[in-house]
Enzyme design. Structure first.
Site, PDB file in Angstrom:
ATOM      1  N   ARG A   1      53.125 -33.814  34.034  1.00  0.00           N
ATOM      2  CA  ARG A   1      52.605 -34.819  33.113  1.00  0.00           C
ATOM      3  C   ARG A   1      53.335 -34.715  31.783  1.00  0.00           C
ATOM      4  NH1 ARG A   1      47.394 -36.482  33.667  1.00  0.00           N
ATOM      5  NH2 ARG A   1      47.703 -35.864  35.834  1.00  0.00           N
TER       6      ARG A   1
ATOM      7  N   SER B   1      47.377 -41.055  35.237  1.00  0.00           N
ATOM      8  CA  SER B   1      45.951 -40.857  35.479  1.00  0.00           C
ATOM      9  C   SER B   1      45.125 -41.481  34.360  1.00  0.00           C
ATOM     10  CB  SER B   1      45.653 -39.365  35.658  1.00  0.00           C
ATOM     11  OG  SER B   1      44.334 -39.150  36.063  1.00  0.00           O
ATOM     12  N   HIS B   2      44.269 -40.685  33.725  1.00  0.00           N
ATOM     13  CA  HIS B   2      43.380 -41.197  32.689  1.00  0.00           C
ATOM     14  C   HIS B   2      43.954 -41.000  31.290  1.00  0.00           C
ATOM     15  CE1 HIS B   2      42.692 -36.919  33.144  1.00  0.00           C
ATOM     16  NE2 HIS B   2      42.247 -36.895  31.895  1.00  0.00           N
TER      17      HIS B   2
ATOM     18  N   LYS C   1      51.934 -36.685  40.805  1.00  0.00           N
ATOM     19  CA  LYS C   1      51.051 -35.890  41.657  1.00  0.00           C
ATOM     20  C   LYS C   1      51.740 -35.778  43.010  1.00  0.00           C
ATOM     21  CE  LYS C   1      46.820 -37.284  39.263  1.00  0.00           C
ATOM     22  NZ  LYS C   1      45.490 -37.942  39.355  1.00  0.00           N
TER      23      LYS C   1
ATOM     24  N   ASP D   1      39.027 -44.647  36.948  1.00  0.00           N
ATOM     25  CA  ASP D   1      39.984 -44.267  35.922  1.00  0.00           C
ATOM     26  C   ASP D   1      41.315 -44.978  36.161  1.00  0.00           C
ATOM     27  OD1 ASP D   1      40.870 -42.819  38.140  1.00  0.00           O
ATOM     28  OD2 ASP D   1      41.557 -41.133  36.913  1.00  0.00           O
TER      29      ASP D   1
ATOM     30  N   ASP E   1      44.135 -44.353  37.598  1.00  0.00           N
ATOM     31  CA  ASP E   1      44.806 -44.383  38.899  1.00  0.00           C
ATOM     32  C   ASP E   1      43.834 -44.370  40.076  1.00  0.00           C
ATOM     33  OD1 ASP E   1      44.038 -41.714  38.517  1.00  0.00           O
ATOM     34  OD2 ASP E   1      45.759 -40.917  39.605  1.00  0.00           O
TER      35      ASP E   1
ATOM     36  N   ASP F   1      41.401 -42.356  41.161  1.00  0.00           N
ATOM     37  CA  ASP F   1      40.933 -41.188  41.914  1.00  0.00           C
ATOM     38  C   ASP F   1      39.661 -40.581  41.318  1.00  0.00           C
ATOM     39  OD1 ASP F   1      41.971 -40.008  39.651  1.00  0.00           O
ATOM     40  OD2 ASP F   1      43.468 -38.782  40.690  1.00  0.00           O
ATOM     41  N   ARG F   2      39.104 -41.214  40.259  1.00  0.00           N
ATOM     42  CA  ARG F   2      37.869 -40.707  39.655  1.00  0.00           C
ATOM     43  C   ARG F   2      36.843 -41.832  39.590  1.00  0.00           C
ATOM     44  NH1 ARG F   2      38.838 -37.118  34.508  1.00  0.00           N
ATOM     45  NH2 ARG F   2      38.879 -39.145  33.512  1.00  0.00           N
TER      46      ARG F   2
ATOM     47  N   HIS G   1      36.149 -36.546  40.002  1.00  0.00           N
ATOM     48  CA  HIS G   1      36.879 -36.443  41.264  1.00  0.00           C
ATOM     49  C   HIS G   1      35.905 -36.019  42.370  1.00  0.00           C
ATOM     50  CE1 HIS G   1      41.080 -36.620  39.743  1.00  0.00           C
ATOM     51  NE2 HIS G   1      40.545 -36.120  38.642  1.00  0.00           N
TER      52      HIS G   1
END
Length: 768
Positions: free
Chosen positions: A322, A410-411, A420, A546, A548, A550-551, A633
């Site tokens: 990241r 992501s977030h 990832k 979020d 992407d 995944d949350r 998650h």
């Protein structure tokens, strides 16, 4: 019939066309006959498999019911009843197990299960769960549980003296007693049979390629919690929609017509011209092999400019990569990362990799660089475009690559991006991530003699269909979906509509600048618009994803933010209904009430480090059926693939809520709760939160029955609550959370942490 010269001449001149048409008819007839034969074979195979499946379910049911009947008979015997009346549980246990074929152990526990709890760390919680179920239901029960080092067949039954419950009998038998029937049946070729309990396969036979689809033909084993699952290849395609027999009849008609067409020029009596003689006959046309274009043009590797920024080892984090685009990330760095991943794949003999990206503006450049690096290492890239991270993970399963990279921030804020990474079915974390940097720094990069290829695929519909084929709501629920302009805005609503929900979209237009609010559902202020829209539409629930996908975040009709650790309680109770004794993993930021909730529902709780890759690794190690993090998650091993997927978690949530007669808000409000804070994020002075946490762990001292844990940062549990300080692995911040039985206890614990943190560094910008 006499033909005119003009007609005869026309027929003869069209000889070649007629023969080519006849050849095409023969090919079509062969295709129809083949599909008809395939359908007949498929029907026979399905009938054989269904017969075998039903016979196995019946034989297994009879065998297991016989063991339950034996348990009831033994418990009613004079020696057992006499020992129970005397209060001698040891003698009753000995009488219960005497001369029981294949018995491993037989014990009558006291109603408090004191001995079972005392040895739970070694033997597991499965036997506790089945014993609790027998006492709760007041009847004999049978489950397959993990007892010790392997799964076993467990029987349990309340032990009574008259109407008084004095204990519970627990009998352990080898798993072979349950699966013996599967070993005895003949499994037809190209099919699959399995005996399953919940998401756990006790035993299977046949072709494992059909394991994933076997639930569609599953039948229960009566009187048990088991089922027999059966899988086989998909139904063959029916050409023109014709069934088996019509296909064969039409094929015969076409063959007859082809014969007539091929013979027609000869029937009119014209001798073959040189041109006709040169044309292929019908027989020759059928024997001719089609000309195949075997030349393949290799797509050149996209030339990328050298890295404009030096590669920063700090972007290689605990469980992903990241950085900030233009500062620590650019297209050249992405290429080096791709080259390193491709080199790792080369060493493991892996060829294909799925690549997808979120909606950030830097995504196309990052994918271009990553792809160029992967191809330099000779890897074949399957680009699935702009999709949520869970769809990228799904692609690694669906396309059977075992490798994938999701290019996502992501977030994090819009100027972040990252990677990832999954290689060989394992999400890279810790040393595996830092080794990618070491490969680059030490120039341990493999360059293939020729570049790998790149193809584009669209698997979004496959993802939607896979979820909808397994999850359907019992009644329609109205939900507002807030994607925060993240990449889940398109496919998230599609999935929820496909399972039967009515969706009202909010900020579902994908925009990498995130113009409305930051796509991080763990921050309560990001849910303000969602709460308002749920009330305006009188919806049952609000769902937030979020950046992407995944949350998952959830708000109720009353405006309550249901923290993910409470959602995990609901998911755990549901999963444990089908998988008693299953391991449930949760991270250090989750409420202390979660452990007791899991135990009360017959599960095995396990607290672990925060981080999606770390949690997934622990799930594989412990064979857990479910895991969750306070960040939102959720990882379902049962009925899904074990990766974190906010969209799938939302579907499972709606499935649970729709199955209850109560209003969704009432179901969620009933989950155990105390007084807690959301995640509190504090900027770390110097940008190094890990150093601060290390000093805090070394210097902090807590009294009053405090139990410290250093699994991840420092978590201190008190009799009436707990507090946590840890370092974020994605941004340079400290993450704190506090939870207690009362506001007074919360204030006290939070105050103690504040005092000790400020003693460590008076400049910490604590917001409490």
């Amino acid at each position: 019939m006499k033909l005119s010269n003009k007609t005869r001449q026309a027929v003869v001149q069209s000889r070649r066309a007629l023969q080519l048409l006849a050849a095409l008819l023969v090919l079509l007839a062969a295709w129809l006959a083949w599909t008809g034969w395939q359908q007949m074979q498929d029907g026979t195979r399905r009938n054989q498999l269904a017969t075998t499946r039903d016979a196995l379910a019946q034989s297994t049911g009879r065998a297991l019911q016989a063991e339950l009947a034996r348990l009831e008979e033994r418990m009613a015997s004079t020696p057992v009843r006499a020992a129970l009346a005397d209060g001698d549980l040891a003698a009753a246990s000995a009488a219960l197990g005497r001369d029981w074929p294949n018995l491993e152990s037989a014990t009558i526990h006291d109603t408090g299960l004191a001995e079972a709890y005392a040895t739970a760390a070694q033997a597991g919680y499965g036997r506790i769960a089945v014993a609790e179920a027998a006492m709760t239901e007041g009847r004999p029960v049978m489950w397959v549980v993990r007892d010790g080092d392997a799964p076993r067949l467990a029987l349990a039954m309340p032990a009574r003296v008259g109407e008084t419950l004095v204990g519970v009998a627990y009998v352990r038998l080898p798993l072979a007693r349950a699966v013996a029937g599967l070993d005895a049946v003949d499994v037809p070729g190209s099919t699959y049979l399995a005996l399953r309990q919940g998401g756990f396969t006790l035993a299977d036979r046949g072709d494992p390629d059909y394991a994933a689809s076997a639930e569609r033909m599953a039948v229960p084993v009566d009187g048990t919690g088991l089922r027999v699952a059966a899988g086989l290849p998909p139904r063959p395609a029916a050409l023109f929609g014709l069934a088996a027999l019509p296909s064969i009849v039409v094929a015969a008609i076409l063959l007859l017509l082809a014969y007539v067409l091929s013979r027609l020029p000869s029937l009119v009596g014209r001798p073959e011209s040189e041109e006709a003689a040169a044309a292929p006959t019908l027989e020759q046309a059928l024997e001719m092999e089609p000309v195949m274009d075997t030349e393949q043009s290799a797509t050149p590797v996209r030339e990328t400019r050298p890295a404009a920024v030096a590669i920063d080892p700090g972007i290689f984090r605990a469980y992903d990569i990241r950085g900030i685009v233009g500062q620590s990330l650019d297209i050249g760095v992405a290429e080096l990362i791709g080259h390193a991943i491709g080199s790792l794949m080369h060493e493991q003999g892996l060829k294909d990799i799925v690549v997808g990206r979120d909606g950030r503006l830097s995504g196309p450049d990052m994918v271009a660089g990553l792809t160029a690096g992967l191809r330099k290492a000779g890897r074949d890239v399957i680009d699935i475009g702009m999709v949520p991270t869970p769809v990228v993970y799904f692609g690694a399963y669906q396309l059977r690559t075992g490798c994938c990279v999701s290019v996502t921030g992501s977030h994090n804020p819009p100027d972040y991006n990252g990677f990832k990474i999954v290689v060989g079915g394992e999400t890279l974390s810790g040393d595996a991530v830092t080794d990618l940097y070491a490969r680059i720094a030490e120039d341990r990069l493999y360059t293939a003699p020729s570049p790998g290829g790149v193809t584009e695929r669209d698997i979004a519909s496959d993802y939607v269909d896979r979820i909808a084929s397994d999850v359907q709501v019992d009644r329609p629920l109205k939900v507002v979906v807030d994607a925060g302009n993240g990449v889940a805005g398109e496919i998230g609503p599609r999935v929820l509509e496909a399972i039967g929900a009515h969706v009202e979209p909010l900020f579902c237009e994908i925009d990498g600048t995130f113009p409305n609010h930051h796509p991080d559902p763990s921050e309560p202020h990001n849910l303000t618009d969602l709460v308002e829209m749920v009330k305006r539409f009188d919806a049952d629930l609000g769902i937030a994803f979020d950046g992407d996908g995944d949350r998952l975040g959830v708000v109720t009709r009353t405006g309550e933010n249901i923290f993910p650790d409470r959602l995990l309680m609901l998911f755990a109770a549901d999963v444990l209904e089908r998988n008693p004794g299953a391991v449930i993993v949760y991270d250090v930021k989750c409420t202390g009430r979660l452990q007791g909730h899991i135990l009360r529902h017959g599960g095995s709780p396990l607290m672990w480090k925060t981080g999606h890759s770390l949690i997934k690794a622990k799930m594989r190690e412990t064979e857990a059926e479910l895991a969750g993090e306070m960040s939102g998650h959720f990882f379902f091993g049962e009925r899904w693939y074990g990766f974190d997927d906010g969209i799938y978690a939302a579907a499972r949530l709606l499935e649970i809520l729709a199955s209850r007669p109560e209003e969704p808000s009432d179901v969620l409000a009933a989950l155990p709760a105390g007084i807690s804070t959301p995640e509190i994020k504090v900027d770390a002075p110097g940008g190094n939160p890990h150093a601060i946490v290390e000093r805090f762990v070394a210097q902090a001292k807590f009294e009053g029955g405090a139990r410290p844990s250093t699994i991840d940062g420092l978590r201190v549990d008190f009799p009436d609550g707990w507090g946590l300080v840890r370092a974020s692995n994605t941004t340079p911040v400290l993450v704190l959370r506090f939870d207690a039985d009362s506001q007074e206890a919360l204030d006290r614990i939070r105050g103690e942490f504040r005092t000790q943190l400020l003693a460590l560094d008076p400049d910490l910008p604590l917001p409490f």
